[in-house]
Design a protein around this motif. Structure first.
Motif, PDB file in Angstrom:
ATOM      1  N   GLU A 243       0.452  -0.821  -0.295  1.00 58.16           N
ATOM      2  CA  GLU A 243      -0.400  -0.287   0.061  1.00 58.16           C
ATOM      3  C   GLU A 243       0.706   1.116   0.334  1.00 58.16           C
ATOM      4  N   CYS A 244       2.158   0.337   0.267  1.00 58.68           N
ATOM      5  CA  CYS A 244       3.147   2.238   0.879  1.00 58.68           C
ATOM      6  C   CYS A 244       3.562   2.875  -1.301  1.00 58.68           C
ATOM      7  N   HIS A 245       3.586   1.590  -1.354  1.00 58.31           N
ATOM      8  CA  HIS A 245       4.152   2.046  -3.525  1.00 58.31           C
ATOM      9  C   HIS A 245       3.306   2.722  -3.870  1.00 58.31           C
ATOM     10  N   LYS A 246       3.268   4.059  -3.845  1.00 56.54           N
ATOM     11  CA  LYS A 246       2.311   4.954  -5.295  1.00 56.54           C
ATOM     12  C   LYS A 246       3.746   5.093  -6.990  1.00 56.54           C
ATOM     13  N   ARG A 247       2.779   5.479  -7.520  1.00 53.64           N
ATOM     14  CA  ARG A 247       3.589   5.840  -9.034  1.00 53.64           C
ATOM     15  C   ARG A 247       4.328   7.195  -8.535  1.00 53.64           C
ATOM     16  N   ASN A 248       5.749   6.377  -9.723  1.00 52.35           N
ATOM     17  CA  ASN A 248       6.896   7.280  -9.602  1.00 52.35           C
ATOM     18  C   ASN A 248       7.160   8.059  -7.782  1.00 52.35           C
ATOM     19  N   ASN A 249       6.636   7.608  -6.689  1.00 54.73           N
ATOM     20  CA  ASN A 249       7.131   7.795  -5.597  1.00 54.73           C
ATOM     21  C   ASN A 249       7.870   7.167  -4.928  1.00 54.73           C
ATOM     22  N   SER A 250       9.241   7.489  -4.118  1.00 60.28           N
ATOM     23  CA  SER A 250      10.382   6.431  -3.703  1.00 60.28           C
ATOM     24  C   SER A 250      10.200   7.181  -2.266  1.00 60.28           C
ATOM     25  N   ASN A 251       9.306   6.937  -1.653  1.00 57.93           N
ATOM     26  CA  ASN A 251       9.422   7.758  -0.328  1.00 57.93           C
ATOM     27  C   ASN A 251       9.452   6.015   0.457  1.00 57.93           C
ATOM     28  N   SER A 252       8.594   5.149  -0.212  1.00 59.93           N
ATOM     29  CA  SER A 252       8.948   3.489   0.220  1.00 59.93           C
ATOM     30  C   SER A 252       9.944   2.774   0.148  1.00 59.93           C
ATOM     31  N   PHE A 253      11.003   3.417  -0.871  1.00 58.81           N
ATOM     32  CA  PHE A 253      12.750   3.262  -0.781  1.00 58.81           C
ATOM     33  C   PHE A 253      13.467   3.854   0.249  1.00 58.81           C
ATOM     34  N   LEU A 254      14.717   3.349   0.350  1.00 59.12           N
ATOM     35  CA  LEU A 254      16.340   4.380   0.672  1.00 59.12           C
ATOM     36  C   LEU A 254      17.482   4.078   0.658  1.00 59.12           C
ATOM     37  N   VAL A 255      18.069   4.387   0.540  1.00 59.21           N
ATOM     38  CA  VAL A 255      19.583   4.473   0.461  1.00 59.21           C
ATOM     39  C   VAL A 255      20.713   4.935   0.910  1.00 59.21           C
ATOM     40  N   LEU A 256      21.661   3.871   1.140  1.00 59.98           N
ATOM     41  CA  LEU A 256      22.695   4.023   2.250  1.00 59.98           C
ATOM     42  C   LEU A 256      24.748   3.984   1.607  1.00 59.98           C
ATOM     43  N   ARG A 257      25.418   4.551   1.878  1.00 59.33           N
ATOM     44  CA  ARG A 257      26.267   4.664   1.672  1.00 59.33           C
ATOM     45  C   ARG A 257      27.378   3.975   2.670  1.00 59.33           C
ATOM     46  N   SER A 258      27.891   3.664   2.683  1.00 63.55           N
ATOM     47  CA  SER A 258      29.749   3.249   3.848  1.00 63.55           C
ATOM     48  C   SER A 258      30.365   3.044   2.500  1.00 63.55           C
ATOM     49  N   GLN A 259      31.554   3.306   3.908  1.00 68.91           N
ATOM     50  CA  GLN A 259      33.166   3.211   2.966  1.00 68.91           C
ATOM     51  C   GLN A 259      34.087   3.343   4.074  1.00 68.91           C
ATOM     52  N   LEU A 260      35.308   2.777   3.712  1.00 71.10           N
ATOM     53  CA  LEU A 260      36.314   2.884   4.789  1.00 71.10           C
ATOM     54  C   LEU A 260      37.878   3.243   3.799  1.00 71.10           C
ATOM     55  N   SER A 261      38.424   3.323   4.125  1.00 68.92           N
ATOM     56  CA  SER A 261      39.495   3.423   3.537  1.00 68.92           C
ATOM     57  C   SER A 261      41.091   1.745   3.315  1.00 68.92           C
ATOM     58  N   ARG A 262      41.743   1.452   3.435  1.00 67.55           N
ATOM     59  CA  ARG A 262      41.557  -0.199   3.165  1.00 67.55           C
ATOM     60  C   ARG A 262      42.583  -0.464   4.398  1.00 67.55           C
ATOM     61  N   THR A 263      43.120   1.186   5.020  1.00 68.75           N
ATOM     62  CA  THR A 263      43.664   0.340   6.710  1.00 68.75           C
ATOM     63  C   THR A 263      42.489   0.536   7.831  1.00 68.75           C
ATOM     64  N   ASN A 264      41.844  -0.048   7.972  1.00 69.52           N
ATOM     65  CA  ASN A 264      40.485   0.282   9.131  1.00 69.52           C
ATOM     66  C   ASN A 264      40.164  -1.049  10.404  1.00 69.52           C
ATOM     67  N   GLN A 265      39.885  -1.328  11.005  1.00 68.96           N
ATOM     68  CA  GLN A 265      40.014  -1.388  12.117  1.00 68.96           C
ATOM     69  C   GLN A 265      38.779  -2.842  12.156  1.00 68.96           C
ATOM     70  N   PHE A 266      38.495  -3.076  10.925  1.00 69.83           N
ATOM     71  CA  PHE A 266      37.729  -4.276  10.146  1.00 69.83           C
ATOM     72  C   PHE A 266      38.093  -5.653   9.734  1.00 69.83           C
ATOM     73  N   TYR A 267      39.123  -5.318   8.592  1.00 66.81           N
ATOM     74  CA  TYR A 267      39.616  -5.659   8.104  1.00 66.81           C
ATOM     75  C   TYR A 267      41.225  -5.857   7.405  1.00 66.81           C
ATOM     76  N   ASP A 268      41.598  -7.207   7.433  1.00 67.30           N
ATOM     77  CA  ASP A 268      43.007  -6.734   7.402  1.00 67.30           C
ATOM     78  C   ASP A 268      43.199  -5.635   5.540  1.00 67.30           C
ATOM     79  N   TYR A 269      44.381  -5.603   5.903  1.00 67.09           N
ATOM     80  CA  TYR A 269      44.860  -5.272   4.886  1.00 67.09           C
ATOM     81  C   TYR A 269      45.221  -5.235   3.206  1.00 67.09           C
ATOM     82  N   GLU A 270      45.777  -6.749   3.197  1.00 66.88           N
ATOM     83  CA  GLU A 270      45.597  -7.271   2.233  1.00 66.88           C
ATOM     84  C   GLU A 270      44.211  -8.235   1.890  1.00 66.88           C
ATOM     85  N   PRO A 271      43.751  -8.888   1.091  1.00 61.22           N
ATOM     86  CA  PRO A 271      42.661  -9.259   0.316  1.00 61.22           C
ATOM     87  C   PRO A 271      42.189 -10.820   1.051  1.00 61.22           C
TER      88      PRO A 271
END
Length: 351
Positions: free
Chosen positions: A89-117
């Motif tokens: 019921e939230c999806h209306k024609r040409n209306n994007s209120n029922s969607f959302l987008v998020l962006r996240s980014q990290l440098s190669r050196t970070n606290q979560f992942y190893d430097y090498e793949p």
């Protein structure tokens, strides 16, 4: 690990079944469905950042793409996440209120992942970093930040009362055990990409081909065109017809594509109506203008299985615009902009 997407060519995204152990955050996946493979693992978006603007209920993860920005250290790892509300019921024609987008980014050196793949063949599930390692609880229904706990077992976490109710009805009421498959999330697939291959001849419009034919003065029998095709070219078409036919013709070359990515490029319009102007696309919170990054194609709807008897979730195409500077200011997950464009009401179906 998903291959970084090119910024010069159009990269097409396709659905592929894969062992879900390859879709953990550690491998920086591009994927559809299941729970988000969060990039930044500590400061996840809060519940009120993931709710539908129409009904206020939590949105569900649709897809994410791994799209680093070359030559920018802070974007060595970069992912964009898309969510939607499952309430039709939230999806209306040409209306994007029922969607959302998020962006996240990290440098190669970070606290979560190893430097090498990572080595996908040698990695073990117990070695995969996850938000729980940083004292972050996840909703066991949707995989988003869980700020509520079951008052009985005090171990199950939820993002909202709605998702706690879903888990309760699906069996948590009986034993506070593993919820298993609640049937709430979309089916999980890997999203693989490859460059679009488009020949020079195919890039010519029908008008250009017809003009060249008239200028050549050659006999019809020596041409590559059938007479009925020439007659069709000669018929005056509306801008709406031409836009839709150009969309369909381009997509028909790779009919299984579910995504088109070209950061800083131009979208493939499905209609001449409801095209966003520069004023329609708000700048990023850092002040930089947003630019087109990718679009989600209607073919994805087949894999999401969102049709219902009376209503269904539908779109002609979803256009995602992100900060042109891919800024670092603000939260770990930056809210970006999405535009929904539906097929014109007088156009035929895509089939």
């Amino acid at each position: 690990m998903a291959a970084p997407m090119s910024t010069n060519t159009v990269e097409l995204g396709f659905i592929e079944k894969v062992d879900n152990c390859r879709l953990f955050s550690r491998f920086f996946p591009s994927k559809v469905g299941g729970k988000p493979a969060w990039l930044e693992l500590k400061n996840l978006p809060k519940h009120d950042e993931l709710i539908c603007q129409t009904c206020g209920k939590p949105c569900v993860f649709v897809l994410q793409i791994y799209a680093p920005v070359p030559n920018k250290d802070s974007c060595f790892h970069r992912s964009v996440f898309v969510f939607l509300c499952k309430n039709t019921e939230c999806h209306k024609r040409n209306n994007s209120n029922s969607f959302l987008v998020l962006r996240s980014q990290l440098s190669r050196t970070n606290q979560f992942y190893d430097y090498e793949p990572p080595n996908e063949d040698e990695e073990k599930p117990e070695n995969h970093p996850n938000p729980e390692d940083f004292e972050t609880s996840l909703c066991r229904v949707c995989g988003c930040l869980g700020g509520k706990r079951c008052s009985k077992c005090h171990t199950a976490s939820y993002c909202s009362r709605e998702h706690q109710t879903i888990d309760w009805k699906k069996g948590h009421k009986m034993n506070c055990g593993d919820p298993g498959d609640l049937g709430f999330l979309f089916l999980e697939f890997e999203l693989v990409t490859e460059p679009e291959n488009e020949g020079d001849e195919d890039q010519q419009s029908d008008d250009e081909k017809y003009s060249k034919y008239l200028e050549s003065g050659a006999d019809e029998k020596t041409q590559d065109f059938k007479i009925e095709e020439l007659q069709k070219m000669a018929v005056k078409e509306t801008k709406e017809d031409k836009t839709f036919l150009a969309f369909k013709k381009r997509v028909d070359k790779e009919p299984e594509q579910v995504l088109r990515h070209q950061r800083g490029g131009q979208p493939l319009w499905v209609s001449n109506d409801n095209k966003p102007t520069a004023e329609d696309i708000p700048p990023c919170s850092c002040g930089s203008p947003r630019q087109f990054e990718f679009q989600i194609m209607p073919q994805l709807l087949i894999h999401l299985n969102v049709d219902s008897v009376n209503e269904s979730i539908d779109w002609g195409t979803l256009l995602v615009y992100t900060c042109s500077n891919s800024c670092d200011e603000g939260p770990a997950y930056h809210k970006e902009f999405i535009w929904k464009q539906d097929v014109s009401s007088h156009q035929p179906d895509m089939e």
